[in-house]
Scaffold this motif. Structure first.
Motif, PDB file in Angstrom:
ATOM      1  N   THR B  18      34.591  50.038  39.081  1.00 35.61           N
ATOM      2  CA  THR B  18      34.516  49.187  37.890  1.00 35.61           C
ATOM      3  C   THR B  18      35.887  49.070  37.223  1.00 35.61           C
ATOM      4  N   LEU B  19      36.068  47.940  36.534  1.00 33.94           N
ATOM      5  CA  LEU B  19      37.312  47.712  35.803  1.00 33.94           C
ATOM      6  C   LEU B  19      37.477  48.764  34.709  1.00 33.94           C
ATOM      7  N   ASP B  20      36.377  49.117  34.049  1.00 33.68           N
ATOM      8  CA  ASP B  20      36.453  50.136  32.992  1.00 33.68           C
ATOM      9  C   ASP B  20      36.975  51.463  33.538  1.00 33.68           C
ATOM     10  N   PRO B  95      44.496  43.056  51.648  1.00 31.45           N
ATOM     11  CA  PRO B  95      43.465  42.658  50.683  1.00 31.45           C
ATOM     12  C   PRO B  95      44.129  42.280  49.352  1.00 31.45           C
ATOM     13  N   ASP B  96      43.402  41.590  48.493  1.00 31.23           N
ATOM     14  CA  ASP B  96      43.930  41.294  47.152  1.00 31.23           C
ATOM     15  C   ASP B  96      44.119  42.591  46.376  1.00 31.23           C
ATOM     16  N   HIS B  97      45.170  42.619  45.549  1.00 29.68           N
ATOM     17  CA  HIS B  97      45.453  43.802  44.741  1.00 29.68           C
ATOM     18  C   HIS B  97      45.463  43.477  43.249  1.00 29.68           C
ATOM     19  N   GLU B  98      45.155  44.506  42.467  1.00 25.83           N
ATOM     20  CA  GLU B  98      45.108  44.384  41.005  1.00 25.83           C
ATOM     21  C   GLU B  98      46.035  45.431  40.390  1.00 25.83           C
ATOM     22  N   LEU B  99      46.830  45.007  39.407  1.00 25.79           N
ATOM     23  CA  LEU B  99      47.650  45.953  38.645  1.00 25.79           C
ATOM     24  C   LEU B  99      46.952  46.218  37.313  1.00 25.79           C
ATOM     25  N   VAL B 100      46.735  47.487  37.005  1.00 25.62           N
ATOM     26  CA  VAL B 100      46.072  47.884  35.759  1.00 25.62           C
ATOM     27  C   VAL B 100      47.084  48.677  34.929  1.00 25.62           C
ATOM     28  N   VAL B 101      47.264  48.280  33.660  1.00 24.84           N
ATOM     29  CA  VAL B 101      48.279  48.903  32.808  1.00 24.84           C
ATOM     30  C   VAL B 101      47.664  49.240  31.454  1.00 24.84           C
ATOM     31  N   ASN B 102      48.239  50.261  30.807  1.00 19.03           N
ATOM     32  CA  ASN B 102      47.681  50.657  29.505  1.00 19.03           C
ATOM     33  C   ASN B 102      48.224  49.824  28.338  1.00 19.03           C
ATOM     34  N   TRP B 103      48.979  48.764  28.637  1.00 22.21           N
ATOM     35  CA  TRP B 103      49.326  47.750  27.618  1.00 22.21           C
ATOM     36  C   TRP B 103      49.950  46.574  28.320  1.00 22.21           C
ATOM     37  N   ARG B 104      50.100  45.463  27.603  1.00 20.90           N
ATOM     38  CA  ARG B 104      50.745  44.295  28.194  1.00 20.90           C
ATOM     39  C   ARG B 104      52.162  44.641  28.631  1.00 20.90           C
ATOM     40  N   SER B 120      45.709  40.020  40.281  1.00 24.33           N
ATOM     41  CA  SER B 120      44.958  40.285  39.051  1.00 24.33           C
ATOM     42  C   SER B 120      45.737  41.291  38.216  1.00 24.33           C
ATOM     43  N   LEU B 121      45.726  41.074  36.896  1.00 17.64           N
ATOM     44  CA  LEU B 121      46.386  41.987  35.953  1.00 17.64           C
ATOM     45  C   LEU B 121      45.347  42.371  34.905  1.00 17.64           C
ATOM     46  N   ALA B 122      45.078  43.656  34.770  1.00 13.41           N
ATOM     47  CA  ALA B 122      44.069  44.127  33.809  1.00 13.41           C
ATOM     48  C   ALA B 122      44.749  45.049  32.806  1.00 13.41           C
ATOM     49  N   LEU B 123      44.504  44.803  31.517  1.00  5.16           N
ATOM     50  CA  LEU B 123      45.240  45.477  30.449  1.00  5.16           C
ATOM     51  C   LEU B 123      44.302  46.145  29.449  1.00  5.16           C
ATOM     52  N   ALA B 157      42.851  40.057  32.650  1.00  3.28           N
ATOM     53  CA  ALA B 157      41.778  40.593  31.799  1.00  3.28           C
ATOM     54  C   ALA B 157      42.448  41.460  30.739  1.00  3.28           C
ATOM     55  N   ASP B 158      42.139  41.196  29.471  1.00  7.50           N
ATOM     56  CA  ASP B 158      42.842  41.879  28.375  1.00  7.50           C
ATOM     57  C   ASP B 158      41.835  42.595  27.471  1.00  7.50           C
TER      58      ASP B 158
END
Lengths: 185, 185
Positions: B18-20, B95-104, B120-123, B157-158
């Protein structure tokens, strides 16, 4: 950095008193990088602002290093910071430093200049010519990019060797080497 | 990366469906980075977008590495690219990759996201809270930064864990660790 960099630097001066000589060096190394097929058509140098002593010279190494951020500005700034033992090239006890590049930094490297601590940015040229000739997507920049740098204590000199820089970009285009824009991956 | 990263990762799952759960991991590592005093309050992870497999986790290492560009996004993206042997995380066969960061991302890392090949960028959050709490100068970004990423095939996703991220920034502020803005150097 590829071996030829140190070999070429060993033949040259360690000091570049004039801005023209600093830009000429950087444009020449951008050309050497495509002639050696060791990366994209970009080079950057960190110089001591007053004396012109060359602290580091970097070229684009994205493909060779498998790292998309290995642009010339990054390799030059990181080398200089590691050689001087400071993440801030404007830090206490250090002379002012200047970053010289063969074109305006992309969106990423623009931010890197701000973090680096240099006090001066000198460019062979800026604007869309690099994208029109090579096909690279340099990313979006704020309109007042010079003012944003000035506000952070970084002076900017532009258009110092525009035609010489574009000549290298045309040679790169004609060499059919890889143009990597992630969005086309 | 500091040794504690691999030790902490060894205690945890290799997959975050999950994104969470991805954002929670990244916020937790931003907190661990300041508790260990190994860098600024930032962490980033590269995940396989569909499966949630963790490819790399990076933290801010500017001070330790003497390199001003050693932000969490840089360390995570560079590690992932070297592990996968590709400067383009959206390249053929991957495969597609997502970067997840703890702020913009800051101005520099915004550009790095474009070059990286993530899709994908998830913040945890975005906006001026990070600057107001910590004092970091994140640099100027174009107004439509989300649109610019979308135009390059990167979804955003923000606001996935805004308060948890700000709590870490407040802990960093209260710890009196170094806030390095080159312009104040």
């Amino acid at each position: 950095m590829p071996d030829w960099i140190e070999q070429e630097l060993a033949k040259r001066s360690e000091v570049y008193p004039t801005l023209d000589s600093r830009v000429a060096l950087v444009v020449e190394f951008s050309r050497l990088n495509i002639e050696h097929k060791t990366g994209g058509p970009f080079a950057a140098g960190v110089f001591e602002l007053a004396s012109g002593r060359l602290v580091s010279l970097g070229v684009n190494r994205v493909v060779a290093s498998c790292v998309s951020s290995a642009h010339a500005e990054f390799t030059a700034l990181s080398l200089a910071q590691q050689r001087l033992g400071s993440f801030d090239l404007g830090g206490p006890g250090l002379p002012d430093h200047e970053l010289v590049v063969n074109w305006r930094p992309c969106a990423m490297c623009f931010g890197a200049v701000i973090w680096s601590g240099v006090r001066s940015l000198a460019l062979a040229g800026s604007g869309s010519a690099v994208e029109e000739i090579t096909g690279f997507d340099e990313g979006p920049l704020v309109d007042d990019w010079i003012g944003e740098l000035n506000n952070r204590g970084i002076k900017v000199a532009d258009n110092l060797a525009r035609e010489a820089a574009c000549e290298v970009f045309r040679a790169f285009r004609d060499s059919n080497q890889l143009v990597y824009n992630a969005r086309r991956g």
